[in-house]
Scaffold this motif. Structure first.
Motif, PDB file in Angstrom:
ATOM      1  N   VAL A  10      -4.787  11.376  -8.308  1.00 43.87           N
ATOM      2  CA  VAL A  10      -3.419  11.849  -8.104  1.00 43.87           C
ATOM      3  C   VAL A  10      -3.012  11.679  -6.643  1.00 43.87           C
ATOM      4  O   VAL A  10      -1.919  11.185  -6.329  1.00 43.87           O
ATOM      5  N   ALA A  11      -3.900  12.075  -5.732  1.00 45.01           N
ATOM      6  CA  ALA A  11      -3.581  11.963  -4.309  1.00 45.01           C
ATOM      7  C   ALA A  11      -3.329  10.516  -3.906  1.00 45.01           C
ATOM      8  O   ALA A  11      -2.388  10.225  -3.143  1.00 45.01           O
ATOM      9  N   ALA A  12      -4.158   9.604  -4.401  1.00 38.93           N
ATOM     10  CA  ALA A  12      -3.982   8.191  -4.053  1.00 38.93           C
ATOM     11  C   ALA A  12      -2.632   7.679  -4.525  1.00 38.93           C
ATOM     12  O   ALA A  12      -1.969   6.900  -3.818  1.00 38.93           O
ATOM     13  N   ARG A  13      -2.210   8.106  -5.709  1.00 37.09           N
ATOM     14  CA  ARG A  13      -0.907   7.653  -6.221  1.00 37.09           C
ATOM     15  C   ARG A  13       0.240   8.287  -5.443  1.00 37.09           C
ATOM     16  O   ARG A  13       1.230   7.616  -5.127  1.00 37.09           O
ATOM     17  N   LEU A  14       0.144   9.567  -5.109  1.00 34.85           N
ATOM     18  CA  LEU A  14       1.195  10.214  -4.334  1.00 34.85           C
ATOM     19  C   LEU A  14       1.337   9.580  -2.949  1.00 34.85           C
ATOM     20  O   LEU A  14       2.442   9.480  -2.407  1.00 34.85           O
ATOM     21  N   ALA A  15       0.208   9.150  -2.380  1.00 38.19           N
ATOM     22  CA  ALA A  15       0.243   8.537  -1.061  1.00 38.19           C
ATOM     23  C   ALA A  15       1.027   7.228  -1.056  1.00 38.19           C
ATOM     24  O   ALA A  15       1.612   6.855  -0.035  1.00 38.19           O
ATOM     25  N   VAL A  16       1.051   6.538  -2.196  1.00 37.80           N
ATOM     26  CA  VAL A  16       1.811   5.290  -2.284  1.00 37.80           C
ATOM     27  C   VAL A  16       3.288   5.551  -2.036  1.00 37.80           C
ATOM     28  O   VAL A  16       3.956   4.808  -1.298  1.00 37.80           O
ATOM     29  N   ASP A  17       3.823   6.618  -2.637  1.00 39.57           N
ATOM     30  CA  ASP A  17       5.236   6.946  -2.467  1.00 39.57           C
ATOM     31  C   ASP A  17       5.520   7.582  -1.113  1.00 39.57           C
ATOM     32  O   ASP A  17       6.584   7.365  -0.523  1.00 39.57           O
ATOM     33  N   SER A  18       4.576   8.388  -0.629  1.00 42.83           N
ATOM     34  CA  SER A  18       4.824   9.138   0.594  1.00 42.83           C
ATOM     35  C   SER A  18       4.627   8.302   1.848  1.00 42.83           C
ATOM     36  O   SER A  18       5.292   8.518   2.858  1.00 42.83           O
ATOM     37  N   GLY A  19       3.694   7.359   1.797  1.00 37.08           N
ATOM     38  CA  GLY A  19       3.455   6.524   2.964  1.00 37.08           C
ATOM     39  C   GLY A  19       2.242   6.959   3.755  1.00 37.08           C
ATOM     40  O   GLY A  19       1.504   7.871   3.369  1.00 37.08           O
ATOM     41  N   PRO A  20       2.002   6.339   4.908  1.00 39.47           N
ATOM     42  CA  PRO A  20       0.755   6.558   5.657  1.00 39.47           C
ATOM     43  C   PRO A  20       0.585   7.968   6.195  1.00 39.47           C
ATOM     44  O   PRO A  20      -0.515   8.357   6.563  1.00 39.47           O
ATOM     45  N   GLY A  21       1.653   8.766   6.255  1.00 42.46           N
ATOM     46  CA  GLY A  21       1.521  10.120   6.772  1.00 42.46           C
ATOM     47  C   GLY A  21       1.049  11.137   5.755  1.00 42.46           C
ATOM     48  O   GLY A  21       0.868  12.310   6.089  1.00 42.46           O
ATOM     49  N   PHE A  22       0.799  10.696   4.540  1.00 40.07           N
ATOM     50  CA  PHE A  22       0.394  11.623   3.478  1.00 40.07           C
ATOM     51  C   PHE A  22      -0.987  12.208   3.768  1.00 40.07           C
ATOM     52  O   PHE A  22      -1.922  11.497   4.123  1.00 40.07           O
ATOM     53  N   GLY A  23      -1.115  13.532   3.583  1.00 43.34           N
ATOM     54  CA  GLY A  23      -2.397  14.192   3.794  1.00 43.34           C
ATOM     55  C   GLY A  23      -2.924  14.818   2.525  1.00 43.34           C
ATOM     56  O   GLY A  23      -2.156  15.393   1.736  1.00 43.34           O
ATOM     57  N   TYR A  24      -4.220  14.736   2.335  1.00 48.21           N
ATOM     58  CA  TYR A  24      -4.872  15.257   1.131  1.00 48.21           C
ATOM     59  C   TYR A  24      -6.115  16.031   1.523  1.00 48.21           C
ATOM     60  O   TYR A  24      -6.938  15.563   2.314  1.00 48.21           O
ATOM     61  N   ALA A  25      -6.245  17.238   0.954  1.00 46.46           N
ATOM     62  CA  ALA A  25      -7.460  18.047   1.114  1.00 46.46           C
ATOM     63  C   ALA A  25      -7.922  18.486  -0.269  1.00 46.46           C
ATOM     64  O   ALA A  25      -7.099  18.795  -1.136  1.00 46.46           O
ATOM     65  N   ASN A  26      -9.223  18.522  -0.469  1.00 40.02           N
ATOM     66  CA  ASN A  26      -9.791  18.996  -1.733  1.00 40.02           C
ATOM     67  C   ASN A  26     -10.837  20.054  -1.394  1.00 40.02           C
ATOM     68  O   ASN A  26     -11.918  19.736  -0.878  1.00 40.02           O
ATOM     69  N   LEU A  27     -10.504  21.309  -1.689  1.00 42.41           N
ATOM     70  CA  LEU A  27     -11.364  22.437  -1.345  1.00 42.41           C
ATOM     71  C   LEU A  27     -12.293  22.842  -2.478  1.00 42.41           C
ATOM     72  O   LEU A  27     -13.100  23.769  -2.318  1.00 42.41           O
ATOM     73  N   ALA A  28     -12.192  22.173  -3.623  1.00 40.60           N
ATOM     74  CA  ALA A  28     -12.912  22.599  -4.827  1.00 40.60           C
ATOM     75  C   ALA A  28     -14.423  22.454  -4.663  1.00 40.60           C
ATOM     76  O   ALA A  28     -14.905  21.488  -4.073  1.00 40.60           O
ATOM     77  N   ILE A  29     -15.148  23.424  -5.227  1.00 43.25           N
ATOM     78  CA  ILE A  29     -16.610  23.410  -5.199  1.00 43.25           C
ATOM     79  C   ILE A  29     -17.127  23.792  -6.584  1.00 43.25           C
ATOM     80  O   ILE A  29     -16.703  24.802  -7.162  1.00 43.25           O
ATOM     81  N   ALA A  32      -6.127  15.068   5.397  1.00 40.48           N
ATOM     82  CA  ALA A  32      -6.387  13.796   6.052  1.00 40.48           C
ATOM     83  C   ALA A  32      -5.808  12.686   5.194  1.00 40.48           C
ATOM     84  O   ALA A  32      -5.651  12.848   3.975  1.00 40.48           O
ATOM     85  N   PRO A  33      -5.477  11.542   5.788  1.00 47.99           N
ATOM     86  CA  PRO A  33      -4.981  10.431   4.985  1.00 47.99           C
ATOM     87  C   PRO A  33      -6.008   9.955   3.961  1.00 47.99           C
ATOM     88  O   PRO A  33      -7.216  10.127   4.157  1.00 47.99           O
ATOM     89  N   ILE A  34      -5.535   9.408   2.863  1.00 48.34           N
ATOM     90  CA  ILE A  34      -6.435   8.843   1.861  1.00 48.34           C
ATOM     91  C   ILE A  34      -7.301   7.766   2.525  1.00 48.34           C
ATOM     92  O   ILE A  34      -6.832   6.964   3.320  1.00 48.34           O
ATOM     93  N   GLY A  35      -8.580   7.783   2.201  1.00 48.31           N
ATOM     94  CA  GLY A  35      -9.507   6.816   2.788  1.00 48.31           C
ATOM     95  C   GLY A  35     -10.286   7.372   3.938  1.00 48.31           C
ATOM     96  O   GLY A  35     -11.198   6.725   4.455  1.00 48.31           O
ATOM     97  N   GLU A  36      -9.931   8.583   4.366  1.00 49.25           N
ATOM     98  CA  GLU A  36     -10.700   9.203   5.472  1.00 49.25           C
ATOM     99  C   GLU A  36     -11.546  10.333   4.936  1.00 49.25           C
ATOM    100  O   GLU A  36     -11.246  10.946   3.929  1.00 49.25           O
TER     101      GLU A  36
END
Length: 256
Positions: free
Chosen positions: A33-52, A252-256
């Protein structure tokens, strides 16, 4: 709408267990989902996943809510309670009451929130229809009402009978397979009004029925390899996530 940041909260469902990257780490529906949202949002999109993995709902709230709020995300997914519902003494109403202040706080902070009615695992678990299904149904109904009260996006996986197919699940019958994670991602992106990969939502052909003797053998192996270790950890107060930390603790941006 183009969201600029997304934080995923939860347990193994959101961590992405059983959907592995080539290096053995987990991907899962939230990464997709994050990768797809980043396509529309652009390089400034940030994603965090806190799940454990293994986290009960109370610990998800206690450990993940404040970090999520501190990041001030535009979008948050909150998926917890599945581990609680597996326990015989789980109280669905109490779980919803525990989750509600967290959802309210996220909404009050301006975040759009995604909630889930969980897919039905009972058909895959011996005795599941009797032991798990009533608690799961009550919890799912509570989540539906919670989403309505707070204006959250509701992803109704329970209503999707494709999750009755074994190929949607990993060998442990509790976690999604890679195909299952893609189907969840498809549901989320559709609810958000974002384009989705069509193959993620394709319904697989109906498999041939498994002969009774082979099915019972599979049930025995599942009990030996997965149920017995889970019971052992539960009796000892242990969790598979005891030594695990969040895979993406900061935006952080997708890919980091």
């Amino acid at each position: 709408m183009a969201w600029r940041s997304y934080v995923a909260m939860g347990d193994s469902f959101t961590e992405g267990m059983c959907d592995e990257y080539p290096d053995g780490t987990y991907r899962g529906w939230a990464d997709l989902v994050a990768a797809r949202l980043a396509v529309d949002s652009g390089p400034g999109f940030g994603y965090a996943n806190l799940a454990i993995r293994g986290r009960l709902l109370g610990r998800v709230v206690d450990e993940q809510l404040e970090p999520a709020l501190a990041m001030r995300p535009d979008l948050v997914s909150f998926a917890a309670g599945g581990n609680d519902i597996l326990r015989p003494r789980a109280d669905a109403a109490a779980l919803i009451a525990r989750a509600e202040p967290a959802v309210a706080a996220l909404r009050a902070a301006g975040a759009d929130v995604i909630l889930f009615r969980f897919a039905d695992i009972a058909p895959h678990i011996p005795g599941g229809q009797r032991m798990i299904a009533p608690r799961a149904a009550a919890f799912n109904d509570g989540v539906r009402d919670l989403a309505s009260r707070h204006g959250a996006y509701l992803i109704d996986l329970f209503a999707d009978e494709t999750f009755h197919r074994r190929e949607m699940w990993a060998d442990d019958r509790l976690h999604l397979s890679a195909a299952g994670h893609r189907r969840v991602a498809g549901h989320v992106l559709t609810a958000l009004g974002v384009g989705v990969e069509e193959e993620w939502m394709l319904i697989p052909p109906v498999p041939q029925p498994t002969p009774w003797l082979l099915a019972r053998g599979a049930d025995w192996r599942w009990a030996r390899d997965h149920l017995a270790p889970w019971l052992g950890r539960h009796l000892c107060g242990q969790s598979t996530g005891d030594l695990i930390t969040a895979k993406r603790p900061m935006l952080a941006p997708i890919g980091e």
